[in-house]
Scaffold this motif. Structure first.
Motif, PDB file in Angstrom:
ATOM      1  N   UNK A 276       0.827  -1.150  -0.244  1.00 57.32           N
ATOM      2  CA  UNK A 276      -0.083   0.141   0.012  1.00 57.32           C
ATOM      3  C   UNK A 276       0.787   1.268  -0.094  1.00 57.32           C
ATOM      4  N   UNK A 277       2.155   1.184   0.499  1.00 57.04           N
ATOM      5  CA  UNK A 277       2.892   2.497   0.514  1.00 57.04           C
ATOM      6  C   UNK A 277       3.092   2.975  -0.803  1.00 57.04           C
ATOM      7  N   UNK A 278       2.886   2.157  -1.822  1.00 55.07           N
ATOM      8  CA  UNK A 278       3.086   2.647  -3.657  1.00 55.07           C
ATOM      9  C   UNK A 278       1.740   3.353  -3.923  1.00 55.07           C
ATOM     10  N   UNK A 279       0.558   3.272  -3.174  1.00 53.02           N
ATOM     11  CA  UNK A 279      -0.657   3.917  -3.576  1.00 53.02           C
ATOM     12  C   UNK A 279      -0.361   5.488  -3.944  1.00 53.02           C
ATOM     13  N   UNK A 280       0.332   6.326  -2.926  1.00 46.60           N
ATOM     14  CA  UNK A 280       0.517   7.734  -3.617  1.00 46.60           C
ATOM     15  C   UNK A 280       1.100   7.616  -4.994  1.00 46.60           C
ATOM     16  N   UNK A 281       2.108   6.938  -5.040  1.00 47.29           N
ATOM     17  CA  UNK A 281       2.822   7.000  -6.370  1.00 47.29           C
ATOM     18  C   UNK A 281       1.943   6.671  -7.494  1.00 47.29           C
ATOM     19  N   UNK A 282       1.029   5.641  -7.404  1.00 45.35           N
ATOM     20  CA  UNK A 282       0.067   5.251  -8.349  1.00 45.35           C
ATOM     21  C   UNK A 282      -0.709   6.370  -8.848  1.00 45.35           C
ATOM     22  N   UNK A 283      -1.169   6.992  -7.808  1.00 39.30           N
ATOM     23  CA  UNK A 283      -2.359   8.059  -7.937  1.00 39.30           C
ATOM     24  C   UNK A 283      -1.866   9.076  -8.422  1.00 39.30           C
ATOM     25  N   UNK A 284      -0.547   9.678  -8.063  1.00 41.98           N
ATOM     26  CA  UNK A 284       0.233  10.866  -8.862  1.00 41.98           C
ATOM     27  C   UNK A 284       0.569  10.304 -10.285  1.00 41.98           C
ATOM     28  N   UNK A 285       0.976   9.172 -10.473  1.00 44.75           N
ATOM     29  CA  UNK A 285       1.156   8.678 -11.813  1.00 44.75           C
ATOM     30  C   UNK A 285      -0.133   8.983 -12.828  1.00 44.75           C
ATOM     31  N   UNK A 286      -1.103   8.678 -12.247  1.00 48.82           N
ATOM     32  CA  UNK A 286      -2.428   8.581 -12.812  1.00 48.82           C
ATOM     33  C   UNK A 286      -2.658   9.959 -13.311  1.00 48.82           C
ATOM     34  N   UNK A 287      -2.447  10.815 -12.475  1.00 50.03           N
ATOM     35  CA  UNK A 287      -2.697  12.256 -12.731  1.00 50.03           C
ATOM     36  C   UNK A 287      -1.721  12.758 -13.774  1.00 50.03           C
ATOM     37  N   UNK A 288      -0.481  12.597 -13.675  1.00 46.88           N
ATOM     38  CA  UNK A 288       0.295  13.140 -14.680  1.00 46.88           C
ATOM     39  C   UNK A 288       0.110  12.712 -16.086  1.00 46.88           C
ATOM     40  N   UNK A 289      -0.461  11.181 -16.158  1.00 47.99           N
ATOM     41  CA  UNK A 289      -0.701  10.643 -17.501  1.00 47.99           C
ATOM     42  C   UNK A 289      -2.234  11.345 -17.864  1.00 47.99           C
ATOM     43  N   UNK A 290      -2.811  11.699 -17.100  1.00 49.99           N
ATOM     44  CA  UNK A 290      -4.134  12.433 -17.542  1.00 49.99           C
ATOM     45  C   UNK A 290      -3.838  13.944 -17.993  1.00 49.99           C
TER      46      UNK A 290
END
Ligand code: SF4
Ligand code: SF4
Lengths: 293, 173
Positions: A276-290
């Motif tokens: 779960x510690x990677x969740x912030x990274x996933x969310x940030x990456x999804x925003x950058x992609x957007x």
């Protein structure tokens, strides 16, 4: 904003889930909860998931609340009879926990105590109705309550179960029984979810948060493939198999999926299962992609 | 065999009903049991097959006055729990159940039976479920509908088993 109110907005909703430990050392879970809390709208705590005995969901939810993190209490019908289930609902309310996700729960066959009695005294539809009954001031035997709870009730569906028409039927039954939001079984294919989603009746009120997961290694991918109802597309499998850095690739896959879901879904429910510690990274990456699009 | 400990002279009661159909309470089953009891040094005083061991009237008529039965130390019953329980309620004699009853079986053909009804003693749901009982045939006994764990119509708890709710769904279509 409270999760219940957020469900009424048109915002993209993000929840994630954590599972309690086997043993009394809950420090790791609390740490993870604090890492993900700023990025999500609520945090689910699983209820002896995979039919494996752990610290109770209720206790962990209470701990999250103390830290100012809004929990979603998962309640499985597997382990408790109707007395215990209704009592759990009242206890949750007394503790200030009103987000409840009602599930049947994996069969004991899946767990580490295979001879445990599978209770299922109530099924999810009947437990949803019982919870609404408690809100209306009476228990299942019709006895009046002194003080009644108020819940935000959720349920689950599996978009990739075959036949999927049966899942659409269950969605409708659960809505009728009182579900306000859904969190789905893990999917890895936005297109497959869209197909299912289009079969659901649209009244705009019921929010469906799509289950997504972080594949952090090839071994973990193989484990996921053994879970009931999980389908991993070939394209995802080959990306993981060919990845130099599987964790990094997994984060990218998950972020891309979230990005494509953003165009039509109400939100996502992230099950990072131990990472779960990677969740912030996933969310940030999804925003950058957007933003890149 | 353990349950016959301390008893030398035994009597075997078979059942002409379900246990006969399952070949666990018929002549051949009685013969096989009596052979192994004899090999273990026991004496088999007599045997009888009651038409239905779960019918107390038949037990009274066909067994209770049987002299060999009355002389025996223990009676081994090759019937389900309903039969063994019936005999136990009628006599002070020590009863040994010789079978482990699995379920109320539906017979398809020899040695192929199915558990289609769990005799739940509640309002029967078959009228709402296309004649397929989810209380009995869904691994979780879910009454209102399926879980999300089935894959291609098979149950999450046992992939050799059809998901009861998929059967119901397909039959209703
Ligand atoms: S509901 Fe199922 S278990 Fe109960 S009587 Fe009907 S078929 Fe048998
Ligand atoms: S897969 Fe079907 S039969 Fe198995 S537990 Fe779920 S609903 Fe019941």
């Amino acid at each position: 904003m409270k999760f219940k109110d957020k469900l009424k907005t048109n915002d993209f909703i993000i929840t994630a889930e954590l599972f309690p430990p086997k043993g009394t050392d809950i420090s790791g879970v609390l740490e993870r909860a604090e890492i993900i809390a700023p990025f999500v709208d609520a945090v689910n705590i699983t209820d002896n998931q995979r039919a494996s005995m752990r610290v109770g969901s209720l206790a962990m939810c209470a701990k999250l609340l103390q830290k100012g993190i809004e929990p979603v209490l998962q309640i499985a019908c597997r382990d408790k009879n109707k007395i215990a289930l209704q009592s759990e609902l009242l206890s949750a309310s007394v503790l200030g926990i009103d987000n409840i996700l009602i599930i049947s729960g994996d069969h004991p066959n899946a767990g580490d105590c295979k001879d445990a009695k599978p209770v299922y005294d109530l099924d999810p539809v009947r437990l949803l109705k019982a919870a609404r009954g408690l809100e209306a001031g009476a228990d299942l035997s019709g006895k009046p309550l002194k003080g009644s709870p108020k819940f935000c009730l959720g349920a689950v569906v599996n978009p990739q179960a075959n036949p999927d028409g049966l899942q659409v039927e269950m969605f409708n039954k659960k809505v009728e029984a009182g579900a306000e939001f859904f969190q789905t079984q893990v999917i890895f294919d936005a297109g497959a979810f869209k197909k299912f989603y289009e079969k659901l009746p649209k009244n705009g009120k019921i929010k469906v948060l799509v289950g997504v997961s972080l594949i952090h290694s090839v071994k973990f991918m193989q484990f996921l493939q053994t879970l009931p109802g999980v389908v991993i597309p070939e394209s995802v499998q080959s990306r993981m198999l060919g990845a130099q850095d599987p964790l990094d690739e997994g984060i990218k896959i998950c972020a891309e999926l979230i990005k494509s879901l953003k165009s039509f879904a109400h939100g996502v429910h992230i099950m990072a299962i131990g990472k779960e510690e990677h969740i912030p990274k996933i969310i940030e990456a999804s925003k950058i992609q957007e933003e890149l699009n | 065999m353990k349950a016959t400990c301390g008893a030398q002279a035994l009597f075997i009661v078979g059942c002409g009903g379900c246990a006969k159909k399952c070949a666990t309470g018929d002549e051949a089953a009685i013969l096989a049991l009596s052979d192994s009891l004899k090999k273990a040094g026991k004496i088999v005083l007599g045997t009888v097959i009651v038409d239905s061991a779960c019918d107390m009237r038949l037990l009274k008529r066909d067994l209770l006055k049987n002299e060999a039965f009355l002389k025996s130390d223990k009676a081994v019953v090759l019937a389900c729990g309903a039969g063994a329980g019936a005999l136990s309620a009628l006599t002070d004699k020590k009863i040994v159940t010789g079978l482990n009853s699995k379920y109320l079986g539906t017979v398809e053909r020899a040695n192929i039976t199915h558990k289609f009804c769990g005799v739940c003693a509640q309002e029967c749901v078959l009228n709402e479920t296309a004649g397929i009982c989810p209380k009995t045939r869904c691994s979780k006994g879910l009454i209102s509908g399926s879980c999300g764990g089935y894959a291609n119509g098979k149950c999450e708890a046992d992939i050799m088993k059809d998901c009861a709710w998929c059967l119901i769904y397909n039959k209703r279509k």
